[in-house]
Scaffold this motif. Sequence first.
Motif, PDB file in Angstrom:
ATOM      1  N   LEU A 217      21.400  41.164  51.833  1.00  0.00           N
ATOM      2  CA  LEU A 217      20.179  41.113  50.937  1.00  0.00           C
ATOM      3  C   LEU A 217      18.900  40.767  51.708  1.00  0.00           C
ATOM      4  N   LYS A 218      18.811  39.848  52.792  1.00  0.00           N
ATOM      5  CA  LYS A 218      17.822  40.009  53.672  1.00  0.00           C
ATOM      6  C   LYS A 218      17.336  41.147  54.182  1.00  0.00           C
ATOM      7  N   GLY A 219      18.324  42.063  54.365  1.00  0.00           N
ATOM      8  CA  GLY A 219      17.909  43.476  54.976  1.00  0.00           C
ATOM      9  C   GLY A 219      17.366  44.209  54.125  1.00  0.00           C
ATOM     10  N   MET A 220      17.994  43.985  52.791  1.00  0.00           N
ATOM     11  CA  MET A 220      17.373  44.903  51.667  1.00  0.00           C
ATOM     12  C   MET A 220      15.942  44.556  51.305  1.00  0.00           C
ATOM     13  N   PHE A 221      15.554  43.494  51.130  1.00  0.00           N
ATOM     14  CA  PHE A 221      14.487  42.832  50.690  1.00  0.00           C
ATOM     15  C   PHE A 221      13.291  43.095  51.702  1.00  0.00           C
ATOM     16  N   ASN A 222      13.918  43.230  53.136  1.00  0.00           N
ATOM     17  CA  ASN A 222      13.037  43.729  54.238  1.00  0.00           C
ATOM     18  C   ASN A 222      13.063  44.930  54.443  1.00  0.00           C
ATOM     19  N   LYS A 223      13.462  45.896  53.500  1.00  0.00           N
ATOM     20  CA  LYS A 223      13.611  47.254  53.564  1.00  0.00           C
ATOM     21  C   LYS A 223      14.223  48.025  54.449  1.00  0.00           C
ATOM     22  N   LYS A 224      15.090  47.402  55.102  1.00  0.00           N
ATOM     23  CA  LYS A 224      15.843  48.096  56.160  1.00  0.00           C
ATOM     24  C   LYS A 224      16.760  49.464  55.973  1.00  0.00           C
ATOM     25  N   ALA A 225      16.725  50.164  56.681  1.00  0.00           N
ATOM     26  CA  ALA A 225      17.611  51.419  56.582  1.00  0.00           C
ATOM     27  C   ALA A 225      19.050  51.124  56.568  1.00  0.00           C
ATOM     28  N   GLU A 226      19.590  50.538  57.467  1.00  0.00           N
ATOM     29  CA  GLU A 226      20.856  50.151  58.012  1.00  0.00           C
ATOM     30  C   GLU A 226      20.947  48.624  58.347  1.00  0.00           C
ATOM     31  N   ILE A 227      22.097  47.983  57.729  1.00  0.00           N
ATOM     32  CA  ILE A 227      22.205  46.499  57.965  1.00  0.00           C
ATOM     33  C   ILE A 227      23.541  46.344  58.276  1.00  0.00           C
ATOM     34  N   ILE A 228      23.778  45.885  59.824  1.00  0.00           N
ATOM     35  CA  ILE A 228      25.103  45.743  60.132  1.00  0.00           C
ATOM     36  C   ILE A 228      25.431  44.333  60.612  1.00  0.00           C
ATOM     37  N   PRO A 229      25.973  43.397  60.079  1.00  0.00           N
ATOM     38  CA  PRO A 229      25.880  41.948  60.230  1.00  0.00           C
ATOM     39  C   PRO A 229      26.667  41.493  61.177  1.00  0.00           C
ATOM     40  N   GLY A 230      26.636  40.463  62.222  1.00  0.00           N
ATOM     41  CA  GLY A 230      27.574  40.332  63.238  1.00  0.00           C
ATOM     42  C   GLY A 230      27.146  41.249  64.518  1.00  0.00           C
ATOM     43  N   PHE A 231      27.185  40.207  65.422  1.00  0.00           N
ATOM     44  CA  PHE A 231      26.938  40.933  66.938  1.00  0.00           C
ATOM     45  C   PHE A 231      27.995  42.103  67.418  1.00  0.00           C
ATOM     46  N   LEU A 232      29.303  41.671  67.065  1.00  0.00           N
ATOM     47  CA  LEU A 232      30.431  42.573  67.513  1.00  0.00           C
ATOM     48  C   LEU A 232      30.608  43.609  66.773  1.00  0.00           C
ATOM     49  N   ASN A 233      30.163  43.527  65.496  1.00  0.00           N
ATOM     50  CA  ASN A 233      29.948  44.837  64.531  1.00  0.00           C
ATOM     51  C   ASN A 233      28.963  45.725  64.792  1.00  0.00           C
ATOM     52  N   LYS A 234      27.756  45.140  65.445  1.00  0.00           N
ATOM     53  CA  LYS A 234      26.639  46.146  66.029  1.00  0.00           C
ATOM     54  C   LYS A 234      27.192  46.731  67.038  1.00  0.00           C
ATOM     55  N   LEU A 235      27.724  45.917  67.999  1.00  0.00           N
ATOM     56  CA  LEU A 235      28.170  46.479  69.339  1.00  0.00           C
ATOM     57  C   LEU A 235      29.226  47.824  69.080  1.00  0.00           C
ATOM     58  N   SER A 236      29.986  47.667  68.220  1.00  0.00           N
ATOM     59  CA  SER A 236      31.110  48.766  68.045  1.00  0.00           C
ATOM     60  C   SER A 236      30.610  49.743  67.314  1.00  0.00           C
ATOM     61  N   ALA A 237      29.485  49.731  66.397  1.00  0.00           N
ATOM     62  CA  ALA A 237      28.927  50.655  65.762  1.00  0.00           C
ATOM     63  C   ALA A 237      27.996  51.623  66.571  1.00  0.00           C
ATOM     64  N   TYR A 238      27.117  50.923  67.442  1.00  0.00           N
ATOM     65  CA  TYR A 238      26.433  51.360  68.541  1.00  0.00           C
ATOM     66  C   TYR A 238      27.337  52.134  69.405  1.00  0.00           C
ATOM     67  N   GLY A 239      28.528  51.544  69.893  1.00  0.00           N
ATOM     68  CA  GLY A 239      29.296  52.196  71.045  1.00  0.00           C
ATOM     69  C   GLY A 239      29.944  53.442  70.345  1.00  0.00           C
ATOM     70  N   ALA A 240      30.248  53.433  69.250  1.00  0.00           N
ATOM     71  CA  ALA A 240      30.756  54.655  68.341  1.00  0.00           C
ATOM     72  C   ALA A 240      29.914  55.917  68.534  1.00  0.00           C
ATOM     73  N   GLN A 241      28.589  55.594  68.602  1.00  0.00           N
ATOM     74  CA  GLN A 241      27.681  56.737  68.860  1.00  0.00           C
ATOM     75  C   GLN A 241      27.553  57.413  70.211  1.00  0.00           C
ATOM     76  N   TYR A 242      27.930  56.338  71.082  1.00  0.00           N
ATOM     77  CA  TYR A 242      27.583  57.035  72.350  1.00  0.00           C
ATOM     78  C   TYR A 242      28.960  57.448  73.271  1.00  0.00           C
ATOM     79  N   LEU A 243      29.804  56.609  72.898  1.00  0.00           N
ATOM     80  CA  LEU A 243      31.328  57.049  73.496  1.00  0.00           C
ATOM     81  C   LEU A 243      31.920  58.298  72.938  1.00  0.00           C
ATOM     82  N   PRO A 244      32.614  59.087  73.856  1.00  0.00           N
ATOM     83  CA  PRO A 244      33.430  60.311  73.401  1.00  0.00           C
ATOM     84  C   PRO A 244      34.163  60.020  72.261  1.00  0.00           C
TER      85      PRO A 244
END
Length: 258
Positions: A217-244
């Motif tokens: 909800l905080k990200g929605m009201f701040n008009k963010k495009a993508e909201i990934i809660p949690g450091f480990l979740n952010k890390l896994s999502a970003y890692g998936a974009q750059y690793l083979p």
Amino acid sequence: MEQYALITGASKGIGKSMAIELARSGYQLLLIARSETELRMLSKLLKEQFQVKVSYLATDLSLTDSTQLVAAWCAQQTDRLSILINNAGFGLWGDFGNLELHEQMAMLKLNIDAVISLTYHLLPVLKQQQQSYILNISSTAAYQAVPTLALYAASKSFVLSYSRALRYELKKTTVSVSCLCPGPTDTGFANRAGLDVLADLAEKFNMQPAVVAKAGLKGMFNKKAEIIPGFLNKLSAYGAQYLPKALIERITAGLYKR
């Protein structure tokens, strides 16, 4: 002026937590889920605790014409809908060829078709508001292929891609579109999907629905495009974009194997 929020999959988990947070902020609520009993209990709780208006409709959004029914019902309740949260969805675990086709198609109807159709039907009223929001619930599974969760992950990839495209199309309107991509959350998803193999792991890494809801909800009201809660979740999502991709698929296949 009263503002209304419509939440699908509102009877438990993230949807229920979002309903509580929005009621606390003074929003009048329209709640959708399959269980009338759970909706009735939640409605009573919210009315008593926050003195807001709460209406609910028990329906299965994977059924044909259900979203048209919801849109018509919503129009009867208010013309001041300013938040649409597409939260309803479920997953199925197992090899594609071993799962029942009708169950997989029902999952796609709920995870994809219902999001498209309900958004389409409610977009005109959302555009009429001074400011409105659409929040689609995806998953960190959207960022890579996931063997044994093949169609679930693919459906969540669709939701993320669709949300970003719709956001761009609506950027000159009063409607802001965001996509929440949580990782493992204590919502009963694993049980519904048949993921008993991850029960012990889930206890260690699951986020609580209330925490995910607040972040979303905080990200929605701040008009963010993508909201990934949690450091480990952010890390896994970003890692998936750059690793083979082949490496990511081997890792996820290992996590979800029987």
